[in-house]
Design a protein around this motif. Structure first.
Motif, PDB file in Angstrom:
ATOM      1  N   ALA A  94      19.743 -10.343 -24.667  1.00 24.44           N
ATOM      2  CA  ALA A  94      20.885  -9.636 -24.066  1.00 24.44           C
ATOM      3  C   ALA A  94      22.190 -10.354 -24.374  1.00 24.44           C
ATOM      4  O   ALA A  94      23.238  -9.722 -24.549  1.00 24.44           O
ATOM      5  N   TYR A  95      22.131 -11.683 -24.459  1.00 20.89           N
ATOM      6  CA  TYR A  95      23.331 -12.456 -24.802  1.00 20.89           C
ATOM      7  C   TYR A  95      23.868 -12.040 -26.161  1.00 20.89           C
ATOM      8  O   TYR A  95      25.070 -12.036 -26.396  1.00 20.89           O
ATOM      9  N   PHE A  96      22.962 -11.687 -27.077  1.00 25.39           N
ATOM     10  CA  PHE A  96      23.373 -11.252 -28.412  1.00 25.39           C
ATOM     11  C   PHE A  96      23.520  -9.738 -28.516  1.00 25.39           C
ATOM     12  O   PHE A  96      23.626  -9.186 -29.612  1.00 25.39           O
ATOM     13  N   GLY A  97      23.523  -9.065 -27.356  1.00 24.78           N
ATOM     14  CA  GLY A  97      23.768  -7.629 -27.345  1.00 24.78           C
ATOM     15  C   GLY A  97      22.553  -6.783 -27.635  1.00 24.78           C
ATOM     16  O   GLY A  97      22.682  -5.604 -27.984  1.00 24.78           O
ATOM     17  N   GLU A  98      21.360  -7.343 -27.481  1.00 24.12           N
ATOM     18  CA  GLU A  98      20.130  -6.617 -27.806  1.00 24.12           C
ATOM     19  C   GLU A  98      19.324  -6.345 -26.538  1.00 24.12           C
ATOM     20  O   GLU A  98      19.099  -7.233 -25.723  1.00 24.12           O
ATOM     21  N   THR A  99      18.896  -5.111 -26.376  1.00 25.02           N
ATOM     22  CA  THR A  99      18.098  -4.717 -25.214  1.00 25.02           C
ATOM     23  C   THR A  99      16.620  -4.868 -25.531  1.00 25.02           C
ATOM     24  O   THR A  99      16.168  -4.502 -26.614  1.00 25.02           O
ATOM     25  N   SER A 100      15.867  -5.403 -24.592  1.00 25.62           N
ATOM     26  CA  SER A 100      14.431  -5.598 -24.810  1.00 25.62           C
ATOM     27  C   SER A 100      13.702  -5.495 -23.476  1.00 25.62           C
ATOM     28  O   SER A 100      14.311  -5.369 -22.419  1.00 25.62           O
ATOM     29  N   SER A 101      12.389  -5.578 -23.541  1.00 27.49           N
ATOM     30  CA  SER A 101      11.569  -5.564 -22.337  1.00 27.49           C
ATOM     31  C   SER A 101      10.854  -6.908 -22.216  1.00 27.49           C
ATOM     32  O   SER A 101      10.769  -7.661 -23.189  1.00 27.49           O
ATOM     33  N   PRO A 102      10.334  -7.246 -21.021  1.00 32.70           N
ATOM     34  CA  PRO A 102       9.682  -8.544 -20.829  1.00 32.70           C
ATOM     35  C   PRO A 102       8.625  -8.819 -21.893  1.00 32.70           C
ATOM     36  O   PRO A 102       7.827  -7.951 -22.237  1.00 32.70           O
ATOM     37  N   CYS A 103       8.632 -10.052 -22.411  1.00 30.32           N
ATOM     38  CA  CYS A 103       7.822 -10.376 -23.588  1.00 30.32           C
ATOM     39  C   CYS A 103       6.379 -10.710 -23.260  1.00 30.32           C
ATOM     40  O   CYS A 103       5.496 -10.580 -24.102  1.00 30.32           O
ATOM     41  N   GLY A 104       6.125 -11.182 -22.032  1.00 25.80           N
ATOM     42  CA  GLY A 104       4.769 -11.574 -21.679  1.00 25.80           C
ATOM     43  C   GLY A 104       4.329 -12.885 -22.299  1.00 25.80           C
ATOM     44  O   GLY A 104       3.169 -13.288 -22.171  1.00 25.80           O
ATOM     45  N   ASN A 105       5.262 -13.608 -22.957  1.00 19.98           N
ATOM     46  CA  ASN A 105       4.879 -14.823 -23.686  1.00 19.98           C
ATOM     47  C   ASN A 105       5.767 -16.020 -23.371  1.00 19.98           C
ATOM     48  O   ASN A 105       5.552 -17.086 -23.911  1.00 19.98           O
ATOM     49  N   CYS A 106       6.786 -15.876 -22.519  1.00 18.72           N
ATOM     50  CA  CYS A 106       7.608 -17.031 -22.129  1.00 18.72           C
ATOM     51  C   CYS A 106       7.092 -17.568 -20.794  1.00 18.72           C
ATOM     52  O   CYS A 106       6.242 -16.948 -20.143  1.00 18.72           O
ATOM     53  N   ASP A 107       7.620 -18.707 -20.371  1.00 17.18           N
ATOM     54  CA  ASP A 107       7.098 -19.320 -19.150  1.00 17.18           C
ATOM     55  C   ASP A 107       7.328 -18.463 -17.912  1.00 17.18           C
ATOM     56  O   ASP A 107       6.474 -18.407 -17.024  1.00 17.18           O
ATOM     57  N   THR A 108       8.463 -17.766 -17.840  1.00 19.56           N
ATOM     58  CA  THR A 108       8.730 -16.973 -16.644  1.00 19.56           C
ATOM     59  C   THR A 108       7.870 -15.712 -16.592  1.00 19.56           C
ATOM     60  O   THR A 108       7.639 -15.170 -15.515  1.00 19.56           O
ATOM     61  N   CYS A 109       7.397 -15.250 -17.754  1.00 17.48           N
ATOM     62  CA  CYS A 109       6.457 -14.125 -17.769  1.00 17.48           C
ATOM     63  C   CYS A 109       5.040 -14.600 -17.437  1.00 17.48           C
ATOM     64  O   CYS A 109       4.308 -13.941 -16.694  1.00 17.48           O
ATOM     65  N   LEU A 110       4.640 -15.739 -18.003  1.00 16.69           N
ATOM     66  CA  LEU A 110       3.281 -16.246 -17.824  1.00 16.69           C
ATOM     67  C   LEU A 110       3.063 -16.878 -16.457  1.00 16.69           C
ATOM     68  O   LEU A 110       1.953 -16.866 -15.927  1.00 16.69           O
ATOM     69  N   ASN A 111       4.136 -17.439 -15.886  1.00 18.57           N
ATOM     70  CA  ASN A 111       4.022 -18.143 -14.609  1.00 18.57           C
ATOM     71  C   ASN A 111       5.290 -17.869 -13.806  1.00 18.57           C
ATOM     72  O   ASN A 111       6.149 -18.741 -13.671  1.00 18.57           O
ATOM     73  N   PRO A 112       5.434 -16.638 -13.279  1.00 20.56           N
ATOM     74  CA  PRO A 112       6.712 -16.204 -12.707  1.00 20.56           C
ATOM     75  C   PRO A 112       7.181 -17.077 -11.550  1.00 20.56           C
ATOM     76  O   PRO A 112       6.411 -17.344 -10.616  1.00 20.56           O
ATOM     77  N   PRO A 113       8.428 -17.546 -11.579  1.00 20.35           N
ATOM     78  CA  PRO A 113       8.998 -18.288 -10.449  1.00 20.35           C
ATOM     79  C   PRO A 113       9.448 -17.313  -9.365  1.00 20.35           C
ATOM     80  O   PRO A 113       9.644 -16.121  -9.619  1.00 20.35           O
ATOM     81  N   GLU A 114       9.601 -17.834  -8.169  1.00 17.75           N
ATOM     82  CA  GLU A 114      10.109 -17.012  -7.075  1.00 17.75           C
ATOM     83  C   GLU A 114      11.611 -17.233  -6.933  1.00 17.75           C
ATOM     84  O   GLU A 114      12.132 -18.292  -7.268  1.00 17.75           O
TER      85      GLU A 114
END
Length: 610
Positions: free
Chosen positions: A386-406
């Protein structure tokens, strides 16, 4: 040459020279546009195939393609890789003796080159300009074009003079390429290089094979060592540190732990830097510990991890640096250890930086975006794209997707911390750093607390509901949100204009709660390339790697110049027995088939016989 014929010729070069059957992403459109004489500004992620976008047009158009590259230390490897493909490539730079330079110049004037690499500094030389004016140029390629951005992360003053290419050679098409640029930086590149009429090609910034992970800093070298031992044993990687001293100490630490680690920073002499860089490129499993002076233009495809022990100054810099991992498309890790002191240090650097108030505001804006990426509870990849102006959906492969923080309502905690800073200043006319404020909130009877009688403050001991690490997280996030600031050489805490909104109960403060530490999101792999092979093909793959290593040593080039892992993986899987069949493997062009085909078939045959 008609448009369709140009595309057919480009496709033929792609197969014959580079050994690929199809273009990737927007390569074909860029190449056809440039062959037709148009100017282009290309944004394509590292590993996306930017080089082909000017190399193929240079082979199709009459004349010599002139490539402006800021990386004298890497020109030799770039030229070696092209020569291995049968491309007539050379460079001119300050490392050559006079006879070698004269030979290259004669080849250029005789039209015996396809590509000539120059440093931007060379174009300040009258002799170089006269040389170029006497030859026939097919195109100009300006690599790492973000270097023209005056307040960017890799600014090079010599790039500002490259606008003269349009003035001196108005009929020669130009292509400017970079892996990292916001829309504002893109406009700056177009303006400074006089590419206002150029067609813009913007590929996706996503690197799905890279797993982004940001951890709370707690003995970062120990944390790094755990990462290397459990997930990247024996693999090549880059570790970035903010200071030269930290680079040296980290390299020494890793070496003492049995890791093949080398330092790289601007304080080392040129010979040491060149030697260390060459070892990193040519040897397997070397870890380079470096400041950001290292890495731009690194073509090594099998960098399995990029680790940051200090907070990068901007999302652009972070993206550029992490993008050096996984150029071969295989799973790789971008790992960052981030803590309170990072925020304090970066804020202090901005306050003491050169430049006017507008420049400092720009630096602060870059840092705020980086902090937001660190503190997000959402998908890291979504936020970065999003910082580079691109829209995407959750990747399922970063730490916040694999182990979501509260996320939690930290308003009361923020009020307690801000009240502590307020009372120290208003009631005692004192300013202290994070450590003393945490001790006061936790009610600790330290020598410093007793010395300054801070146990008499009404806020003493009111924060027992949180642990020290949690209070440091509160401070870090208040700094990130601009609700707290640091000042002076000792990083003392002070309130901001926005602090009153929290103290006056007019603003809620949501915070990120670090998840409980779990096992690493990705299981360790001794060799990612081999791990994806069928079990039956793994022994042949290892034999091919050993053959490649011996060949690379014999020729004095990096192993990837011979063949990439992806090509060896396909050979190991298909086990071709004829040159014709080997020639259909991706990455095996005519030149490499002629040079290495018979030897590869011998390795395949020996593996089957054994």
């Amino acid at each position: 040459m008609a448009g369709a014929e140009r595309v057919d010729e480009a496709a033929a070069v792609l197969r014959r020279v580079f050994g690929y059957d199809a273009f990737r992403g927007g390569q074909r459109q860029i190449i056809d546009h440039l062959i037709g004489g148009g100017d282009a500004l290309v944004l394509m992620p590292t590993g996306g195939g930017k080089s082909l976008c000017y190399q193929i047009p240079a082979l199709v158009r009459p004349g010599v393609g002139v490539v402006i590259s800021p990386l004298i230390a890497l020109m030799q490897d770039q030229v070696d890789a092209l020569r291995a493909l049968g491309v007539r490539a050379a460079f001119v730079n300050s490392t050559q003796d006079l006879d070698t330079r004269r030979l290259v110049e004669a080849e250029f004037l005789a039209g015996e080159l396809d590509l000539l690499y120059l440093a931007p500094e060379a174009l300040a030389s009258v002799g170089t300009l006269r040389l170029l004016e006497r030859g026939k140029i097919s195109l100009f390629a300006i690599d790492e074009a973000h270097c023209v951005s005056q307040w960017g992360h890799d600014f090079r003053p010599d790039y500002l003079a490259l606008s003269m290419l349009h003035e001196r050679w108005p009929e020669v098409p130009r292509i400017a390429l970079t892996a990292t640029a916001t829309s504002a930086t893109r406009r700056e590149i177009a303006t400074r290089l006089r590419l206002a009429e150029a067609r813009h090609f913007v590929a996706s910034f996503d690197r799905p094979n890279i797993q982004y992970r940001i951890v709370s800093k707690n003995e970062p070298r120990r944390q790094l060592m755990t990462l290397l031992r459990t997930e990247h044993a024996g693999e090549a990687g880059i570790v970035y540190c903010l200071s030269r001293a930290s680079v040296e100490k980290t390299a020494e630490f890793l070496t003492a732990q049995g890791i093949s680690a080398l330092p790289y920073h601007a304080g080392l002499d040129a010979a040491t830097r060149v030697t260390n860089q060459a070892r990193f490129l040519r040897e397997d499993g070397v870890v380079m510990v470096a400041t950001i002076a290292f890495g731009m233009g690194i073509d090594k495809p099998d960098v399995r991890f990029v680790a940051h022990l200090d907070l990068p100054k901007s999302v652009e810099g972070y993206y550029q640096e992490t993008g050096r991992a996984g150029r071969d498309g295989l799973p790789s890790t971008a790992w960052l250890a981030y803590g309170l002191q990072d925020v304090v240090q970066q804020r202090k650097l901005i306050d003491t930086s050169e430049g006017d108030a507008a420049h400092r505001r720009s630096l602060a804006g870059h840092l705020d975006a980086m902090l937001a990426l660190c503190e997000t509870v959402e998908c890291r990849r979504v936020q970065m794209l999003a910082y580079f102006g691109e829209t995407s959906s959750p990747c399922g492969n970063c730490d916040t997707c694999l182990n979501p923080p509260e996320s939690w309502d930290g308003t009361v905690a923020a009020q307690k911390l801000l009240s502590t800073v307020y009372r120290l200043h208003r009631e005692r006319n004192q300013k202290f750093g994070a450590g003393q404020c945490v001790d006061i909130l936790l009610g600790r009877q330290t020598e410093k607390v007793r010395q300054w009688r801070h146990d008499e403050l009404t806020v003493f001991g009111i924060g027992a509901e949180l642990r020290e690490a949690e209070w440091r997280g509160v401070i870090r996030q208040l700094l990130a949100q601009g609700l707290l600031a640091v000042e002076g050489d000792y990083g003392t805490l002070v309130l901001t204009e926005s602090s009153g909104e929290v103290l006056g109960r007019r603003r809620q403060v949501m915070m990120r709660r670090e998840p409980e530490r779990k096992a690493a999101p990705r299981a360790a792999k001794a060799r990612p390339a081999a791990a994806e092979l069928p079990a039956a093909a793994a022994p042949l793959f290892e034999r091919l790697r050993a053959w490649r290593a011996a060949m690379a040593k014999e020729q004095g080039v990096p192993a990837y110049v011979i063949f990439h892992d992806a090509t060896l993986r396909q050979i190991a899987t298909e086990a071709p027995t004829t040159l014709a069949r080997l020639g259909t493997v991706s990455g095996v062009g005519e030149s490499k088939l002629a040079k290495f085909g018979a030897a590869i078939l011998e390795v395949v045959s020996a593996a089957h016989a054994g």
